[in-house]
Scaffold this active site. Structure first.
Site, mmCIF file in Angstrom:
data_model
loop_
_atom_site.group_PDB
_atom_site.id
_atom_site.type_symbol
_atom_site.label_atom_id
_atom_site.label_comp_id
_atom_site.label_asym_id
_atom_site.label_seq_id
_atom_site.Cartn_x
_atom_site.Cartn_y
_atom_site.Cartn_z
ATOM 1 C CB THR A 159 -0.938 -0.002 1.223
ATOM 2 O OG1 THR A 159 -1.831 -1.107 1.123
ATOM 3 C CG2 THR A 159 -1.746 1.280 1.307
ATOM 4 C CB SER A 161 2.345 -7.578 1.458
ATOM 5 O OG SER A 161 1.303 -7.325 2.367
ATOM 6 C CB THR A 173 -0.007 -3.449 6.298
ATOM 7 O OG1 THR A 173 -1.216 -3.555 5.529
ATOM 8 C CG2 THR A 173 0.524 -2.029 6.242
ATOM 9 C CG ASP A 174 -2.805 -7.409 3.692
ATOM 10 O OD1 ASP A 174 -3.255 -6.711 4.613
ATOM 11 O OD2 ASP A 174 -3.356 -7.486 2.582
#
Length: 320
Positions: A20, A67, A100-101
């Site tokens: 992101t 991610s 972030t995932d």
């Protein structure tokens, strides 16, 4: 001219993997819709011009993915490039931009395969680069500040987000939309970055058995992650063990158990049968990290990362 201004700036490398933080909005930048992994790492640095006063920065685009689509092949390449750069005496630290995932998984993986003498700092963003209130530029600035700070020497692999320094072992994503989306759980963060100041409250000990050998991109074992929920029986485990698609590649099973890492009687029986056939079985808790034992403090997703590397390192024979 002050003597301090005569000192050469530290040299670091910033590696981009997408996420992101490198995303762009598909419409109105005030709305949440966006595509991750669009901008290159050079574009991200241009949005933070003050970085040039902190360090001499080299960049490399290792990948540019959302991610959630992270792969072992990207992990292998990323770790290899970090090792390459940190082996150069002139490079003081490495910063990695990431989604972030799966940030917590990548961070923990790197902490298990990299030496700990130079800082490796991962950062990310909850809002795309084109958002009106993008959080990526500040997070990137904070990450570089941590990476170049004298106190960060030997800190290992950390994640810097929203002014907080998290250990790779402890960090977890706990929110799907807030900018303060990460936590270090009961242990708490390692420290914080406020302006130019880094405050470290603690350090993490080296991981037992680390650094593990880095598997080749095509040599990762298969380890599946399951969860114990109401009504769980052993059918899925039996299917995984007996599946012609996975056999004999299935090498391990990690279960996010209920409570303190418990599983139903039927699931337990199936896991015992799988272990008897040479499948390595580990149990974590879906509630939070367990205490005690070699896997103390690991979530199920991180326990899986560790098991992947353990199995690759010992070369567990494939099942007949």
């Amino acid at each position: 001219m002050a003597p301090s201004s005569l000192r050469p700036l530290p040299q670091i490398v910033v590696l981009g993997t997408g996420g992101t933080i490198a995303g762009t909005a598909t419409g109105d930048p005030s709305l949440p819709g966006y595509t991750a992994g669009v901008l290159g790492v050079e574009d991200l640095l241009k949005e933070v011009p003050t970085l040039g006063s902190l360090a001499q920065i080299q960049t490399e685009q290792v990948a540019n993915v959302d991610s959630k689509d992270m792969t072992f092949a990207v992990w292998t390449r990323l770790a290899g490039r970090v090792m390459h750069w940190l082996a150069q005496p002139s490079i003081q630290a490495c910063v990695i931009t990431h989604g972030t995932d799966t940030l917590e998984e990548t961070a923990y993986f790197l902490s298990l395969v990299l030496p700990l003498d130079k800082p490796v700092v991962l950062t990310a963003a909850m809002r795309p680069a084109t958002a009106l209130n993008a959080d990526g530029p500040q997070n990137l600035l904070d990450a570089v500040r941590v990476a170049t700070h004298p106190e960060a020497r030997g800190i290992g692999v950390v994640c810097v987000l929203h002014g907080v320094v998290h250990a790779a072992r402890d960090v977890a994503k706990i929110n799907t939309h807030a900018v303060e989306a990460f936590s270090s759980g009961e242990r708490g963060p390692l420290g914080e970055i406020e302006g130019e100041h880094l405050r470290l409250w603690r350090r993490t000990p080296p991981e037992s058995g680390a650094p593990f050998a880095l598997p080749a991109a095509e040599a990762w074992p298969r380890v599946e992650l399951l969860s114990n929920v109401a009504g769980t029986d052993g059918a899925v485990v039996r299917c995984l063990v007996e599946s012609p698609c996975l056999h004999p590649r299935l090498r391990g099973l990690v279960v996010a158990g209920t409570g303190g890492g418990t599983v139903s009687r039927e699931l337990e029986a199936a896991l015992e049968a799988a272990a008897a056939q040479g499948v390595s079985v580990k149990v974590a808790s879906r509630v939070g990290p367990l205490r005690g034992g070699d896997d103390d403090g690991l979530s199920a997703v991180k326990l899986r990362v560790r098991l992947l590397l353990e199995l690759a390192a010992i070369g567990t024979p494939l099942r007949p």
